[in-house]
Design a protein around this motif. Sequence first.
Motif, PDB file in Angstrom:
ATOM      1  N   GLU A  14     -36.695   5.875 -35.352  1.00  0.00           N
ATOM      2  CA  GLU A  14     -37.707   6.580 -36.135  1.00  0.00           C
ATOM      3  C   GLU A  14     -38.355   5.618 -37.121  1.00  0.00           C
ATOM      4  OE1 GLU A  14     -38.281  10.723 -38.709  1.00  0.00           O
ATOM      5  OE2 GLU A  14     -36.266  10.006 -38.218  1.00  0.00           O
ATOM      6  N   GLU A  15     -39.669   5.620 -37.145  1.00  0.00           N
ATOM      7  CA  GLU A  15     -40.379   4.807 -38.126  1.00  0.00           C
ATOM      8  C   GLU A  15     -40.145   5.343 -39.540  1.00  0.00           C
ATOM      9  OE1 GLU A  15     -44.195   3.255 -35.478  1.00  0.00           O
ATOM     10  OE2 GLU A  15     -44.490   4.807 -36.977  1.00  0.00           O
ATOM     11  N   PRO A  16     -40.316   4.487 -40.546  1.00  0.00           N
ATOM     12  CA  PRO A  16     -40.851   3.130 -40.538  1.00  0.00           C
ATOM     13  C   PRO A  16     -39.884   2.103 -39.939  1.00  0.00           C
ATOM     14  CG  PRO A  16     -41.150   4.162 -42.694  1.00  0.00           C
ATOM     15  CD  PRO A  16     -40.182   5.010 -41.921  1.00  0.00           C
ATOM     16  N   LEU A  17     -40.361   1.385 -38.954  1.00  0.00           N
ATOM     17  CA  LEU A  17     -39.623   0.299 -38.315  1.00  0.00           C
ATOM     18  C   LEU A  17     -40.551  -0.903 -38.214  1.00  0.00           C
ATOM     19  CD1 LEU A  17     -37.130  -0.741 -36.604  1.00  0.00           C
ATOM     20  CD2 LEU A  17     -38.430  -0.005 -34.610  1.00  0.00           C
ATOM     21  N   PHE A  18     -40.092  -2.038 -38.726  1.00  0.00           N
ATOM     22  CA  PHE A  18     -40.927  -3.237 -38.719  1.00  0.00           C
ATOM     23  C   PHE A  18     -40.168  -4.432 -38.169  1.00  0.00           C
ATOM     24  CE2 PHE A  18     -42.778  -0.787 -42.304  1.00  0.00           C
ATOM     25  CZ  PHE A  18     -44.058  -0.643 -41.801  1.00  0.00           C
ATOM     26  N   ILE A  19     -40.932  -5.366 -37.630  1.00  0.00           N
ATOM     27  CA  ILE A  19     -40.433  -6.687 -37.280  1.00  0.00           C
ATOM     28  C   ILE A  19     -40.995  -7.668 -38.299  1.00  0.00           C
ATOM     29  CG2 ILE A  19     -40.382  -8.524 -35.546  1.00  0.00           C
ATOM     30  CD1 ILE A  19     -38.829  -6.019 -34.740  1.00  0.00           C
ATOM     31  N   LEU A  20     -40.110  -8.392 -38.953  1.00  0.00           N
ATOM     32  CA  LEU A  20     -40.535  -9.453 -39.860  1.00  0.00           C
ATOM     33  C   LEU A  20     -40.400 -10.757 -39.077  1.00  0.00           C
ATOM     34  CD1 LEU A  20     -39.537  -9.794 -43.608  1.00  0.00           C
ATOM     35  CD2 LEU A  20     -40.056 -11.740 -42.158  1.00  0.00           C
ATOM     36  N   GLN A  21     -41.535 -11.315 -38.689  1.00  0.00           N
ATOM     37  CA  GLN A  21     -41.544 -12.478 -37.803  1.00  0.00           C
ATOM     38  C   GLN A  21     -41.884 -13.747 -38.570  1.00  0.00           C
ATOM     39  OE1 GLN A  21     -43.704 -11.966 -34.145  1.00  0.00           O
ATOM     40  NE2 GLN A  21     -43.970 -14.156 -33.811  1.00  0.00           N
ATOM     41  N   THR A  22     -40.974 -14.729 -38.495  1.00  0.00           N
ATOM     42  CA  THR A  22     -41.228 -16.056 -39.035  1.00  0.00           C
ATOM     43  C   THR A  22     -41.496 -16.992 -37.860  1.00  0.00           C
ATOM     44  OG1 THR A  22     -38.900 -16.734 -38.983  1.00  0.00           O
ATOM     45  CG2 THR A  22     -39.659 -15.547 -40.940  1.00  0.00           C
ATOM     46  N   GLU A  23     -41.543 -18.271 -38.130  1.00  0.00           N
ATOM     47  CA  GLU A  23     -41.844 -19.223 -37.059  1.00  0.00           C
ATOM     48  C   GLU A  23     -40.784 -19.194 -35.964  1.00  0.00           C
ATOM     49  OE1 GLU A  23     -42.776 -24.008 -36.403  1.00  0.00           O
ATOM     50  OE2 GLU A  23     -42.322 -23.230 -38.400  1.00  0.00           O
ATOM     51  N   ASN A  24     -39.513 -19.026 -36.346  1.00  0.00           N
ATOM     52  CA  ASN A  24     -38.426 -19.125 -35.374  1.00  0.00           C
ATOM     53  C   ASN A  24     -37.546 -17.885 -35.276  1.00  0.00           C
ATOM     54  OD1 ASN A  24     -38.940 -21.927 -34.641  1.00  0.00           O
ATOM     55  ND2 ASN A  24     -38.193 -22.444 -36.685  1.00  0.00           N
TER      56      ASN A  24
END
Length: 322
Positions: free
Chosen positions: A144-154
């Motif tokens: 169930e949202e809120p669901l996020f991906i925190l994307q860095t370089e690696n």
Amino acid sequence: MKIKILLLLLFIVNLVKAQITEKITIPSGVVYLYADDKTNEKVKKSLTESLQNATNYDILGDNLMIGPTLWKQFKNIEILHSIPDNVTFHIDEMEVEGKVSRKLDDSKKIWNEFKKEISGNYQIRKANEDELKYYWSTISFDIEEPLFILQTENHRYILNFLKKNQKLLWLDEFPYKNSYNNPIDKGTYTTEGTIKTYKNGNEVYVTDKGNKETKLEKVIFLTGDSELKANSSIEDIKSVIDKTNKIFDNLFKDSKSEGKIMVQFELGVKKNDIQFAVKDDLDLEIMKEFEKRVNEEKYPHSKKDTIKFQLIYKVNAYNDNE
């Protein structure tokens, strides 16, 4: 009267717009519940502020779950050893360890360590199919949202918040691997997505030590999904695996030696290329016969472009636990 109707219609349109939410592709079998954009943006803003401010813990509550991939990295951090409760996840018929915080002070310790991992530029976005499939494999409830991906370089971190109070519920890392160093041809294979590994016909994200046994351990595809579909079929790939398994089982089932065998298939339109690599203390006479029989076998060809994949066998050995 017409003016009132027009105003009512405008109100309804604006209300609908306010409730519109960004849609994503949901994998088959995954239950995914959306939140409206207003809620998601509010949580996204709070997350950003907490990342940028060392004393901002507004997104944290008493309870915080650390998923298995991130905990594998965090479990050796000394300051986190005082957090009492471990949790066991059942993923792909394996048991892997995670951590649960039940106090705000413990959640703050975890968050402080997490923020140390976030350096340079990062992006906060919704999850893609692969990330959702991994997360779904670790949990026992609907996503169930809120669901996020925190994307860095690696790295790609998974952050799931409770909708009712917008506190962080779940923190994990997607086991993202977009490069593979091939010990056979010494090449490095990269992909825009993630290198996929299959076990017992299913894609797997987490591996454990397993049992000491003699069998096919895993299949690694060095050709992307679209290229595989365009140039081969499930039936052809299965045929290669079944024929090679039969030869392997016949020769190595009673072997007392220990080690690993890598068989790399490069299926072409007119010619197939097969290469071998061994690790540890294998019976080389049996291995010689194995190579001979595999090379004599008739395998299917690709339709147009070459496809490449590897079969990894273990002989009286454990799994590679990456």
